[in-house]
Design an enzyme around this catalytic site. Structure first.
Site, PDB file in Angstrom:
ATOM      1  N   GLY A  80       5.773 -11.499   1.159  1.00  0.00           N
ATOM      2  CA  GLY A  80       4.729 -11.177   2.135  1.00  0.00           C
ATOM      3  C   GLY A  80       5.252 -11.394   3.535  1.00  0.00           C
ATOM      4  O   GLY A  80       6.458 -11.520   3.753  1.00  0.00           O
ATOM      5  N   GLU A  83       7.518  16.967  -2.509  1.00  0.00           N
ATOM      6  CA  GLU A  83       7.896  15.948  -3.483  1.00  0.00           C
ATOM      7  C   GLU A  83       9.367  16.111  -3.907  1.00  0.00           C
ATOM      8  O   GLU A  83      10.103  15.133  -4.023  1.00  0.00           O
ATOM      9  CB  GLU A  83       6.941  16.032  -4.689  1.00  0.00           C
ATOM     10  CG  GLU A  83       7.237  15.116  -5.860  1.00  0.00           C
ATOM     11  CD  GLU A  83       7.241  13.635  -5.522  1.00  0.00           C
ATOM     12  OE1 GLU A  83       6.833  13.245  -4.418  1.00  0.00           O
ATOM     13  OE2 GLU A  83       7.685  12.850  -6.382  1.00  0.00           O
ATOM     14  N   CYS A  92       9.608  -7.888  -2.362  1.00  0.00           N
ATOM     15  CA  CYS A  92      10.165  -9.137  -2.856  1.00  0.00           C
ATOM     16  C   CYS A  92       9.536  -9.438  -4.211  1.00  0.00           C
ATOM     17  O   CYS A  92       8.372  -9.148  -4.461  1.00  0.00           O
ATOM     18  CB  CYS A  92       9.912 -10.339  -1.959  1.00  0.00           C
ATOM     19  SG  CYS A  92      10.578 -10.175  -0.319  1.00  0.00           S
TER      20      CYS A  92
END
Ligand code: M6R
Length: 617
Positions: A102, A490, A2
């Protein structure tokens, strides 16, 4: 995850907030919202989708006069992405408004308590619980917003970066932080304040910023100084204003179609910036301040534990080869998310290296805290200057890659390997485990890496042609050995995350223990086969693929003969030593996944379900 942003000053707030949200969208893009206070009214617009969708629903008429407001771009945790769960959230009275990054872990018990006291909830979010808790505290204590936020946060378990507004006191925003980042930009004359998850929303207005530490809060009022407090006991904190080195060009696309492509092409510059001032090849010197200051600890280290996630974990795997090979120090590489919960054995003399581009990854941060509790010396390798991990570690080295905005990490990987290679070489030399001659030749070779990357970037067109052939394949296999096994992982991660094609990376020799069963005439296999230590072995593996009709895209050293006759496509890389080969072999894999994703019409910079910094566990 966020992104949060806000503004108080004399300019019209909404364009600043919207532009800020666009810059923070890398942090999450499930929904977006804005609140401005306009002549006695709270004007809130929010919607599922991206900031572009929010812009569509903002009418021309509203938000014109407002010069205070907050905005949010969401990566959903509690509650699916929809209009109701989008931030900002309002308290039951309609007076208080909040944006939050959070997770409030005890939100369920708080919600039950508040429900008993008559509070009603519209959304499924923990954030709506928090704003009503603040309202409850404010009513019960008959106090100002700042005090109510401070008391409420002491009842909360979890992580937060919040900005809270009270329409009864409309010249003030209260912010607080624990675990999620929060910066305040301050204009030189103190007439404007900017709130943001990172400095990108305000860098064009000011270079002066305060980064809140965990459990700090600030009351930002128009026309006065910022007042800062400790959340725990309300004691006052002296604000520390830093001057940032960031500039606007670094956070814009600069003519490229996507940030990812820009960042791939930036690698020669980024790698040079990583070793600039640290690698003095002519003098045979490597200087890395964080290592030099702690050299005794590193020379005595019995073991290095590397903790990281995602691409940074892959860089950690390359570092395992580097440290063991060049400095003869035993290394273990850990997923931070596993390490933090495993009660790991950490002995005296162990060093933990935490690798993180963002410096905000929650699991890596938790791993650092655990390692510190167990008495380890913790060294950070971060890109973002002033990030939480950079501050939480005992010492560290920045990669200096510059802002990485594309969700798929590219230049972070090569610059992490560069700094880790410098450290391994420095320690190897200091321990006397590599000869002067070898050491010196490595230094010169490191200096030549940017030029070699440039050479590879010139093959972009050819790689695009290969991408065209395989863009519709449902599966890919990536194979490599030794230093190039992490590169295979990767390469597969890059393809998965931006093109949504299933891909797996394997050590080439493991193929016959299972994955070989997947190979048929429809399976493209990317074989990393430079002419190095494992060349003959990898050639044998390629024969095994060929005899099962797999399609081979091989990364080979220029002048290669043996693989060329077997492979369907070859991409040639310049000559390079084993130790530094990942810095080169990874480039074509980045370009291949980029082109495939573009051809599949995928959102390269903002792949679905992902966010740039993973600040939740
Ligand atoms: O910021 P960090 O390096 O700690 O991030 C770790 C991973 O979340 C990150 O590398 C992720 O895997 C990337 N999307 C990979 O491209």
């Amino acid at each position: 995850m966020c992104g949060i942003t806000g503004y108080i000053g004399y300019r019209i707030a909404s364009p600043i907030i919207i532009k800020g949200l666009e810059r923070l969208e890398y942090r999450g893009y499930d929904s977006a919202g804005i609140m401005v206070y306009n002549q006695g009214k709270l004007e809130i617009s929010k919607t599922k989708g991206k900031v572009a969708d929010l812009k569509k629903i903002l009418s021309d008429k509203i938000h014109k006069e407002a010069n205070i407001g907050i905005g949010h771009t969401r990566w959903a945790t509690h509650g699916e992405p929809n209009d109701v769960n989008a931030h900002p959230h309002t308290s039951n009275s309609g007076d208080l408004v909040i944006i939050h990054n959070g997770i409030i872990e005890n939100f369920n018990s708080l919600r039950k308590e508040l429900s008993k006291r008559g509070f009603k909830f519209e959304s499924d979010t923990d954030t709506e619980v928090l704003i009503n808790l603040i309202e409850d505290v404010k009513n019960n204590n008959n106090c100002k917003l700042g005090k109510a936020v401070q008391i409420a946060l002491n009842q909360v378990v979890g992580a937060y970066a919040i900005a809270v507004f009270d329409r009864n006191n409309p010249e003030e925003i209260v912010v607080a932080k624990l675990g999620s980042p929060l910066a305040i930009g301050i204009s030189k004359d103190n007439t404007e304040f900017f709130i943001a998850s990172d400095a990108s929303p305000f860098i064009e207005y000011t270079n002066n910023a305060i980064y809140l530490e965990d459990q700090e809060m600030a009351v930002i009022s128009l026309g006065t100084d910022i007042k800062m407090y400790k959340v725990a006991d309300d004691s006052q904190v002296e604000p520390y204003i830093q001057e940032l080195k960031l500039n606007l060009d670094q956070i814009e696309k600069g003519g490229y179609d996507h940030f990812m492509l820009k960042e791939i092409y930036e690698q020669p510059r980024a790698v040079t910036d990583t070793y600039r001032g640290r690698l003095l090849a002519n003098k045979g010197i490597i200087r890395v301040a964080g290592i030099d200051d702690n050299i005794e600890k590193f020379l005595k280290a019995k073991r290095i534990i590397i903790s990281a996630c995602g691409t940074s974990w892959h860089a950690g795997l390359v570092a395992e080869y580097l440290f063991e090979d060049l400095a003869r120090i035993p290394v273990e590489v850990e997923y931070s998310s596993e390490f933090r919960y495993r009660n790991p054995i950490i002995n005296e003399g162990d060093i933990v290296i935490a690798i993180s581009q963002s410096g905000e990854t929650a699991d890596t941060l938790a791993a650092i805290k655990l390692a510190k509790e167990k008495g380890a010396f913790v060294f950070g390798v971060c890109n973002v200057v002033g990030s939480t991990i950079a501050r939480e570690t005992h010492a560290g080295a920045y990669t200096h890659a510059g802002p990485e905005i594309g969700v798929a990490s590219t230049k972070a990987f090569t610059t992490q390997i560069t700094i880790l290679a410098l450290i391994a070489l420095k320690l190897g030399k200091a321990k006397g485990v590599i000869s002067q001659e070898k050491y010196q030749s490595y230094l010169y070779e490191l200096e030549s890496i940017p030029e070699k990357i440039e050479q590879l970037l010139k093959q972009d067109k050819k790689i695009k042609e290969i991408a065209k052939i395989y863009k519709d394949s449902p599966n890919f296999l990536y194979l490599g050995r030794g230093y190039n096994f992490p590169v295979a992982l990767e390469g597969a991660l890059k393809l998965k995350e931006i093109s949504y094609i299933h891909a797996e990376g394997y050590p080439a020799a493991e193929m016959k223990h299972g994955p070989i069963a997947l190979i048929d005439e429809n399976m493209p296999i990317v074989a990393i086969a430079p002419n190095l230590k494992h060349y003959e072995k990898v050639v044998s593996n390629i024969h095994e693929i060929k005899s099962r009709k797999g399609k081979i895209i091989a990364i080979v050293t220029e002048g290669d003969v043996d693989v060329k006759v077997l492979a369907d496509h070859v991409i040639e890389i310049p000559h390079i030593s084993e130790a530094f080969s990942p810095l080169i072999t990874t480039i074509p894999l980045q370009l291949l996944s980029y082109h495939i994703a573009v051809m599949r019409n995928c959102n390269v910079d903002q792949p679905r379900n992902l966010a740039k910094s993973v600040t939740v566990e």
